[in-house]
Design an enzyme around this catalytic site. Structure first.
Site, PDB file in Angstrom:
ATOM      1  N   ASP A   1       0.919  -1.146   0.096  1.00  0.00           N
ATOM      2  CA  ASP A   1      -0.121  -0.061   0.058  1.00  0.00           C
ATOM      3  C   ASP A   1       1.074   1.102  -0.181  1.00  0.00           C
ATOM      4  OD1 ASP A   1      -2.761   0.170  -0.019  1.00  0.00           O
ATOM      5  OD2 ASP A   1      -2.790   0.686   2.152  1.00  0.00           O
TER       6      ASP A   1
ATOM      7  N   SER B   1      -8.486   7.576   1.140  1.00  0.00           N
ATOM      8  CA  SER B   1      -9.061   6.843   2.182  1.00  0.00           C
ATOM      9  C   SER B   1      -8.785   7.064   3.390  1.00  0.00           C
ATOM     10  CB  SER B   1      -8.449   5.285   1.799  1.00  0.00           C
ATOM     11  OG  SER B   1      -6.901   5.343   2.245  1.00  0.00           O
TER      12      SER B   1
ATOM     13  N   HIS C   1      -2.046   5.922   6.655  1.00  0.00           N
ATOM     14  CA  HIS C   1      -1.162   4.876   6.914  1.00  0.00           C
ATOM     15  C   HIS C   1      -0.488   4.512   5.675  1.00  0.00           C
ATOM     16  CE1 HIS C   1      -5.111   3.412   4.715  1.00  0.00           C
ATOM     17  NE2 HIS C   1      -4.075   2.536   4.251  1.00  0.00           N
TER      18      HIS C   1
ATOM     19  N   LYS D   1       0.697  -0.059  -4.812  1.00  0.00           N
ATOM     20  CA  LYS D   1      -0.637   0.110  -5.165  1.00  0.00           C
ATOM     21  C   LYS D   1      -1.506   1.507  -4.407  1.00  0.00           C
ATOM     22  CE  LYS D   1      -2.086  -3.351  -2.219  1.00  0.00           C
ATOM     23  NZ  LYS D   1      -2.829  -2.669  -1.185  1.00  0.00           N
TER      24      LYS D   1
ATOM     25  N   GLU E   1      -8.757   4.866  -4.521  1.00  0.00           N
ATOM     26  CA  GLU E   1      -8.459   3.513  -3.653  1.00  0.00           C
ATOM     27  C   GLU E   1      -8.410   2.275  -4.370  1.00  0.00           C
ATOM     28  OE1 GLU E   1      -7.062   2.489  -1.426  1.00  0.00           O
ATOM     29  OE2 GLU E   1      -8.331   2.260   0.676  1.00  0.00           O
TER      30      GLU E   1
END
Ligand code: VGL
Ligand code: ZN
Length: 193
Positions: free
Chosen positions: A61, A69, A80, A105, A112
């Site tokens: 991520d 998000s 995060h 990603k 998202e």
């Protein structure tokens, strides 16, 4: 030729490790309960795949600081896995080989992407490497693992879920179990290890 087994990887198989990043581990910004429990079993799978010189892929991520998000933008999560930060780094005890292929990603502010196939080169890379079956573990069972596995199955890959090597966020009690059911219903096989 011997039939493919669920326990011993062979040519055509790849290991797909989903988002084993510091922010998803205990103490991280979006800690997954028992998230660190996936590391030991994943290291065993890494050793098996390396022993056969089979491909290993690690997804991450990799959000911009203003990702949609994040709660301050109206999303469901605390900030995060901001690209380049310590929280976004892979767990230091995950024994990723230098040869592992890294897939980043959800890298742009307004999109998202729970699936490692969304907006990435993953499918093209796997097809070029003649991969037809994915052994999948990592975090979190009910988000990125689930969406990645469902996409993999619709793209025609076989999937083996590494049950000991995944954990769920379980925002709602049972989310992890329901995700496992959905993945198996869609055709994924599973092993305990
Ligand atoms: C994930 C929540 C938010 C995941 C990523 O990797 O499962 N979950 N971003
Ligand atoms: Zn995220």
């Amino acid at each position: 030729m011997m039939a493919k087994t669920l326990l011993e990887p062979a040519v055509g198989d790849a290991l797909l490790i989903v988002d084993v990043q510091n922010d998803f581990l205990p103490g991280g910004a979006l800690a997954v309960p028992e998230g660190d429990a996936v590391i030991a079993p994943l290291n065993q799978w890494i050793a098996r795949f390396e022993a056969h010189a089979l491909p290993i892929i690690a997804t991450r991520d990799w959000h911009p600081p203003d990702h949609c998000s994040f709660a301050f933008r109206g999303g469901p999560w605390p900030p995060h896995c901001i690209a380049g930060t310590a929280g976004a780094a892979f767990a230091p005890t995950l024994a990723l080989p230098k040869s592992a292929w890294i897939v980043s990603k959800a890298t742009t502010p307004d999109q998202e992407a729970y699936s490692a196939f969304a907006g990435t080169e993953l499918d093209a890379w796997l097809k070029a490497a003649k991969v037809s079956r994915l052994f999948v573990g990592g975090l979190a069972t009910d988000y990125c693992v689930k969406n990645t596995v469902l996409d993999a199955l619709s793209l025609g890959y076989e999937v083996v879920l590494l049950l000991a090597a995944m954990r769920a966020v379980d925002r709602t009690c049972g989310d992890g179990e329901r995700a496992l059911q959905a993945m198996r219903q869609a055709g994924a096989a599973a092993v305990r290890g």
